[in-house]
Design an enzyme around this catalytic site. Structure first.
Site, PDB file in Angstrom:
ATOM      1  N   LYS A 110      93.702  27.266  60.869  1.00 36.79           N
ATOM      2  CA  LYS A 110      94.742  26.848  59.934  1.00 36.79           C
ATOM      3  C   LYS A 110      95.638  25.812  60.599  1.00 36.79           C
ATOM      4  O   LYS A 110      96.096  26.013  61.722  1.00 36.79           O
ATOM      5  CB  LYS A 110      95.598  28.041  59.501  1.00 36.79           C
ATOM      6  N   ASP A 169      97.588  24.200  55.509  1.00 39.95           N
ATOM      7  CA  ASP A 169      98.681  24.974  54.914  1.00 39.95           C
ATOM      8  C   ASP A 169      99.841  24.022  54.628  1.00 39.95           C
ATOM      9  O   ASP A 169     100.777  23.919  55.400  1.00 39.95           O
ATOM     10  CB  ASP A 169      99.088  26.076  55.893  1.00 39.95           C
ATOM     11  N   MET A 170      99.766  23.327  53.490  1.00 36.73           N
ATOM     12  CA  MET A 170     100.779  22.310  53.180  1.00 36.73           C
ATOM     13  C   MET A 170     101.793  22.788  52.151  1.00 36.73           C
ATOM     14  O   MET A 170     102.806  22.141  51.941  1.00 36.73           O
ATOM     15  CB  MET A 170     100.100  21.035  52.686  1.00 36.73           C
ATOM     16  N   LYS A 171     101.512  23.887  51.478  1.00 34.03           N
ATOM     17  CA  LYS A 171     102.438  24.453  50.480  1.00 34.03           C
ATOM     18  C   LYS A 171     103.026  23.369  49.582  1.00 34.03           C
ATOM     19  O   LYS A 171     104.249  23.211  49.459  1.00 34.03           O
ATOM     20  CB  LYS A 171     103.553  25.237  51.167  1.00 34.03           C
ATOM     21  N   PHE A 178     104.441  21.239  46.518  1.00 29.43           N
ATOM     22  CA  PHE A 178     105.267  21.565  45.350  1.00 29.43           C
ATOM     23  C   PHE A 178     105.926  20.274  44.886  1.00 29.43           C
ATOM     24  O   PHE A 178     106.746  19.704  45.605  1.00 29.43           O
ATOM     25  CB  PHE A 178     106.328  22.593  45.761  1.00 29.43           C
ATOM     26  N   ILE A 215     106.050  17.279  41.114  1.00 26.34           N
ATOM     27  CA  ILE A 215     105.660  17.108  39.714  1.00 26.34           C
ATOM     28  C   ILE A 215     104.125  17.041  39.656  1.00 26.34           C
ATOM     29  O   ILE A 215     103.474  16.677  40.651  1.00 26.34           O
ATOM     30  CB  ILE A 215     106.296  15.840  39.080  1.00 26.34           C
ATOM     31  N   THR A 249     102.156  13.990  41.036  1.00 26.52           N
ATOM     32  CA  THR A 249     102.216  13.807  42.495  1.00 26.52           C
ATOM     33  C   THR A 249     101.343  14.841  43.205  1.00 26.52           C
ATOM     34  O   THR A 249     100.645  14.516  44.174  1.00 26.52           O
ATOM     35  CB  THR A 249     103.681  13.907  42.975  1.00 26.52           C
ATOM     36  N   THR A 278     107.157  34.812  52.467  1.00 26.75           N
ATOM     37  CA  THR A 278     107.458  36.123  53.058  1.00 26.75           C
ATOM     38  C   THR A 278     108.813  36.149  53.770  1.00 26.75           C
ATOM     39  O   THR A 278     109.321  37.211  54.096  1.00 26.75           O
ATOM     40  CB  THR A 278     106.353  36.552  54.051  1.00 26.75           C
ATOM     41  N   GLN A 291     107.647  38.263  62.156  1.00 27.89           N
ATOM     42  CA  GLN A 291     106.971  38.803  60.977  1.00 27.89           C
ATOM     43  C   GLN A 291     107.537  40.177  60.660  1.00 27.89           C
ATOM     44  O   GLN A 291     107.734  40.997  61.554  1.00 27.89           O
ATOM     45  CB  GLN A 291     105.456  38.914  61.221  1.00 27.89           C
TER      46      GLN A 291
HETATM   47  O1  C5P Z   1     102.044  33.574  64.684  1.00 26.20           O
HETATM   48  P1  C5P Z   1     101.757  34.253  63.391  1.00 26.20           P
HETATM   49  O2  C5P Z   1     100.512  35.109  63.421  1.00 26.20           O
HETATM   50  O3  C5P Z   1     102.951  34.988  62.820  1.00 26.20           O
HETATM   51  O4  C5P Z   1     101.419  33.033  62.398  1.00 26.20           O
HETATM   52  C1  C5P Z   1     101.215  33.205  61.014  1.00 26.20           C
HETATM   53  C2  C5P Z   1     100.928  31.866  60.403  1.00 26.20           C
HETATM   54  O5  C5P Z   1     100.865  32.040  58.983  1.00 26.20           O
HETATM   55  C3  C5P Z   1     102.011  30.827  60.637  1.00 26.20           C
HETATM   56  O6  C5P Z   1     101.338  29.562  60.672  1.00 26.20           O
HETATM   57  C4  C5P Z   1     102.906  30.928  59.421  1.00 26.20           C
HETATM   58  O7  C5P Z   1     103.537  29.713  59.126  1.00 26.20           O
HETATM   59  C5  C5P Z   1     101.868  31.261  58.342  1.00 26.20           C
HETATM   60  N1  C5P Z   1     102.390  31.933  57.172  1.00 26.20           N
HETATM   61  C6  C5P Z   1     103.107  33.112  57.216  1.00 26.20           C
HETATM   62  N2  C5P Z   1     103.577  33.695  56.071  1.00 26.20           N
HETATM   63  C7  C5P Z   1     103.302  33.122  54.888  1.00 26.20           C
HETATM   64  C8  C5P Z   1     102.562  31.943  54.813  1.00 26.20           C
HETATM   65  C9  C5P Z   1     102.103  31.376  55.988  1.00 26.20           C
HETATM   66  O8  C5P Z   1     103.317  33.645  58.298  1.00 26.20           O
HETATM   67  N3  C5P Z   1     103.724  33.709  53.782  1.00 26.20           N
END
Ligand code: C5P
Length: 241
Positions: free
Chosen positions: A33, A61-63, A65, A67, A70, A116, A188
């Site tokens: 990723k 993982d660009m998320k 968001f 219009i 675009t 999250t 986390q």
């Molecule tokens: O280091 P760690 O295992 O916590 O990394 C989790 C990865 O997943 C990071 O790149 C974080 O930005 C991504 N992520 C996340 N929660 C989300 C979406 C993406 O932790 N809801």
């Protein structure tokens, strides 16, 4: 071929460090990723190199968001590269635009439900309607998949509830927030072990720091692969009985 259910998050500041890590991990991981932090440090070039030279699968993982026009244009641009997964926010109009942009390519669109890092107070501040965070996550996941998302990204603690939705049939569930037993949680909050996440219906787990911060990233990735394989065998056992 290495099991692709483990996706290693290459959260390093630049592409060179990312490539060194991927080389060190070698065949212990086949899916990476690459997120926004790395994109400004050569991340897209690294994504292409890992795909074409090393045969790895890539999750951007660009998320996104914006219009619809675009979002569609951005996704069409990304779809020219032969990458695998891309995140957009799960608002149905964003998902529909992303799917239009990805049309004709093998790029699959994953919807982000609610980040999250957000709690109810953050949602109040952003004028998001009443309801508990898990309830809103489930509703947003259902709507995003109905709008055509190929899957969702969610906390492992939401995976089982999303897997049970009728809208989730044939869709991907990808969970970050995964911690092998005995590793540091970091920031986390709602975590699960690799085995738990897979048992709860995740197709892929995303693991960052427990791999790239480990003294031996290859060994850390291998240990997670063994845990996934064991969880999978147990699940297939349940499915057969
Ligand atoms: O280091 P760690 O295992 O916590 O990394 C989790 C990865 O997943 C990071 O790149 C974080 O930005 C991504 N992520 C996340 N929660 C989300 C979406 C993406 O932790 N809801």
């Amino acid at each position: 071929m290495t099991d692709d259910r483990l996706i290693v998050a290459l959260d390093l500041p630049n592409a060179l460090d990312g490539l060194k890590l991927a080389e060190q991990i070698g065949d212990a991981a086949s899916f990476y990723k690459i997120g926004l932090g790395m994109l400004t440090g050569g991340g897209l070039a690294l994504a292409n190199e890992l795909k074409s030279e090393y045969g790895k699968r890539i999750f951007l993982d660009m998320k996104l968001f914006d219009i619809p026009a675009t979002v569609e244009a951005a996704v069409r641009g990304i779809a020219q590269f032969d990458l695998d997964l891309l995140t957009v926010h799960g608002d149905p109009y964003v998902v529909r635009a992303a799917k239009q942009g990805a049309a004709g390519s093998s790029l699959r669109i994953l919807a982000v439900t609610i980040l999250t890092s957000l709690d109810r107070a953050d949602l109040d501040e952003a004028l998001i309607r009443d309801g508990t965070v898990p309830d809103l996550v489930i509703d947003r996941a259902a709507r995003a998949m109905e709008a055509g998302a190929d899957g969702v990204i969610c906390s492992p603690q939401e995976a089982a509830m999303i897997r049970a939705l009728p809208e989730a049939a044939g869709k991907l569930i990808v969970t970050p927030g995964v911690r092998p037993a005995g590793t540091d949680k970091g920031d986390q909050k709602r975590i699960a072990t690799p085995a738990q996440a897979i048992s709860d219906g995740a197709d892929h787990i995303v693991v960052g720091r427990p791999v790239w911060r480990a003294e031996n990233p290859r060994a850390a990735a291998q240990a997670i692969q063994s845990e996934i394989a064991t969880a999978w065998q147990l699940n297939s056992g349940f499915a057969r009985s």
